[in-house]
Each structure stands twice: as C-alpha cells, then as structure tokens.
Write an enzyme that holds these catalytic residues in place. Sequence first.
Site, PDB file in Angstrom:
ATOM      1  N   GLU A  91      -7.912 -14.325  -7.528  1.00  0.00           N
ATOM      2  CA  GLU A  91      -6.537 -13.802  -7.407  1.00  0.00           C
ATOM      3  C   GLU A  91      -5.558 -14.919  -7.081  1.00  0.00           C
ATOM      4  OE1 GLU A  91      -5.782 -10.239  -5.108  1.00  0.00           O
ATOM      5  OE2 GLU A  91      -7.908  -9.780  -5.113  1.00  0.00           O
ATOM      6  N   LEU A 108       0.790  -1.227   0.000  1.00  0.00           N
ATOM      7  CA  LEU A 108       0.000   0.000   0.000  1.00  0.00           C
ATOM      8  C   LEU A 108       0.825   1.280   0.000  1.00  0.00           C
ATOM      9  CD1 LEU A 108      -2.892  -1.066   2.406  1.00  0.00           C
ATOM     10  CD2 LEU A 108      -2.913  -0.929  -0.090  1.00  0.00           C
ATOM     11  N   HIS A 162      -4.326  -6.416  -8.902  1.00  0.00           N
ATOM     12  CA  HIS A 162      -5.390  -5.471  -8.549  1.00  0.00           C
ATOM     13  C   HIS A 162      -6.723  -6.227  -8.521  1.00  0.00           C
ATOM     14  CE1 HIS A 162      -7.279  -1.552  -8.213  1.00  0.00           C
ATOM     15  NE2 HIS A 162      -8.191  -1.986  -9.070  1.00  0.00           N
TER      16      HIS A 162
HETATM   17  C1  GRF Z   1      -5.505  -8.191  -2.856  1.00  0.00           C
HETATM   18  O1  GRF Z   1      -6.881  -8.070  -3.015  1.00  0.00           O
HETATM   19  C2  GRF Z   1      -4.766  -7.560  -4.007  1.00  0.00           C
HETATM   20  O2  GRF Z   1      -5.468  -7.603  -5.208  1.00  0.00           O
HETATM   21  C3  GRF Z   1      -4.663  -6.120  -3.565  1.00  0.00           C
HETATM   22  O3  GRF Z   1      -4.466  -6.185  -2.177  1.00  0.00           O
HETATM   23  C4  GRF Z   1      -5.017  -7.395  -1.666  1.00  0.00           C
HETATM   24  C5  GRF Z   1      -3.920  -8.097  -0.929  1.00  0.00           C
HETATM   25  O4  GRF Z   1      -4.391  -9.223  -0.251  1.00  0.00           O
HETATM   26  N1  GRF Z   1      -3.639  -5.418  -4.291  1.00  0.00           N
HETATM   27  P1  GRF Z   1      -3.393 -10.207   0.454  1.00  0.00           P
HETATM   28  O5  GRF Z   1      -2.528  -9.381   1.397  1.00  0.00           O
HETATM   29  O6  GRF Z   1      -2.579 -10.876  -0.610  1.00  0.00           O
HETATM   30  O7  GRF Z   1      -4.249 -11.176   1.198  1.00  0.00           O
END
Ligand code: GRF
Length: 206
Positions: free
Chosen positions: A178, A89, A108
């Site tokens: 994801e 972030l 994303h």
């Molecule tokens: C995921 O939804 C990713 O797409 C976004 O941030 C989130 C991270 O989740 N960029 P995690 O920390 O991998 O569980």
Amino acid sequence: MLRIAVFVSGRGSNLKSLIERINSDIITAKVSVVISNKLDCPAISLAKENNIPYFFVNEISKEKFVTFSTLKDILISKEVDLIILAGFLKKIPDDFIDTFENKIINIHPALLPSFGGKGMYGMNVHKAVFESSAKVSGATVHFVNKFYDEGKIIMQRCVDISDVENPDEIAERVLRIEHELLPDVVKLFSEDRVTVENNRVQIKFK
Ligand code: GRF
C-alpha cells in the site's frame, strides 16, 4: 500543483508514506488538509507535526466537528483536486460523492472486487483472505462511488501469500505494498494521467 485532502480514522501510515514522497519531491503535490472522524488519532498527530490543517467531521453537528455539508465548502474553498480515503471508516454521504465525482479515491487492502463491501475493513479483510486460502492478496486503489468498494479500479498490486501462517502476516505484506501503490497513484494524478473514458479508468502512459 495537485491539492489533496486525506481522510483518515486511525494509524495514518498511508498518509505518512504520501507525505514522505511529497517532501522528497518524488510527487509534486500538496496535502492541503487532513480530515478525520476521530479526535486524537495518530494520523492527526502526523498532520500536526507536518503543519497540515485538519478538521474533524461527523454526520450531525457537534462540538469540534464539522458536518459533511460544511466540509464540502471547506474543500471547495481550498480548491482541493483529489480526495483520498486512507483508512477512513465512515460512509461518505451520496451528495458529497456527487459533488466530487471522480475526485475521491480509496485504498483497500485486498484485490477488489473480492474481499470488499460493508464490514470489510482492517483485519476483517485479511482474516477473510486467510480463510479463503487465497495464494495472492494485494492492494487496490479505486474511485469511490455510492457503494462500498465498488467504484472503478485505478491500480492494483499483488503480493504472494502462499506461505503465510496467519492473517497478521498478510496484513504486514499488504501494508508494505500500500505504501508504494498509493503514492504511485497520486503521482499519476499529479501528472494528469488518470482519465475515465468509455466507462473505464485509463492511465495515460508517457
Ligand atoms: C489501510 O490498510 C487501508 O488499505 C485501509 O485502511 C488502512 C489504513 O491504514 N483502507 P493507515 O491508517 O493508513 O495506516
């Protein structure tokens, strides 16, 4: 073997899905290092459990943290081939992006180029998708350039959300996707099948 750095800020579920695929020999790669801007997040616990070296990064130098400039040297010394932002972030400085051109990718939780940009992370994305009444959402893996979520798209996968009743349901469905998409993309990189030609990302099929 593809050497990977994974940048995280929190939960680390994408890091986990990647480690699982590597440990079960589905992907020939190594997570050489995990980078976080947060001390003690679950993703860092995961790195510790898997004996993966980790560093904390910050724009300005402070105790326990390295700067992006030092981090560059660390990644170069570890001969990292691919940098994955998996829920990281913090904005990556421009000169860092220049150093690792076409080597930084991001996952994303929506179908870019919609629902991206500054502030579009976590539940903000899924709330915006829900409010738009979109009938599909999905996940996008893209190269990172100097603008939020605007780098070229490497791979996307969609999911039907026509029957959801709230943003949480979208988040749950997208996250499941994801966890398949990111390892699939990393596998392509490990097989040297991702190229940028004529300003487009090309996937070489076998
Ligand atoms: C995921 O939804 C990713 O797409 C976004 O941030 C989130 C991270 O989740 N960029 P995690 O920390 O991998 O569980």
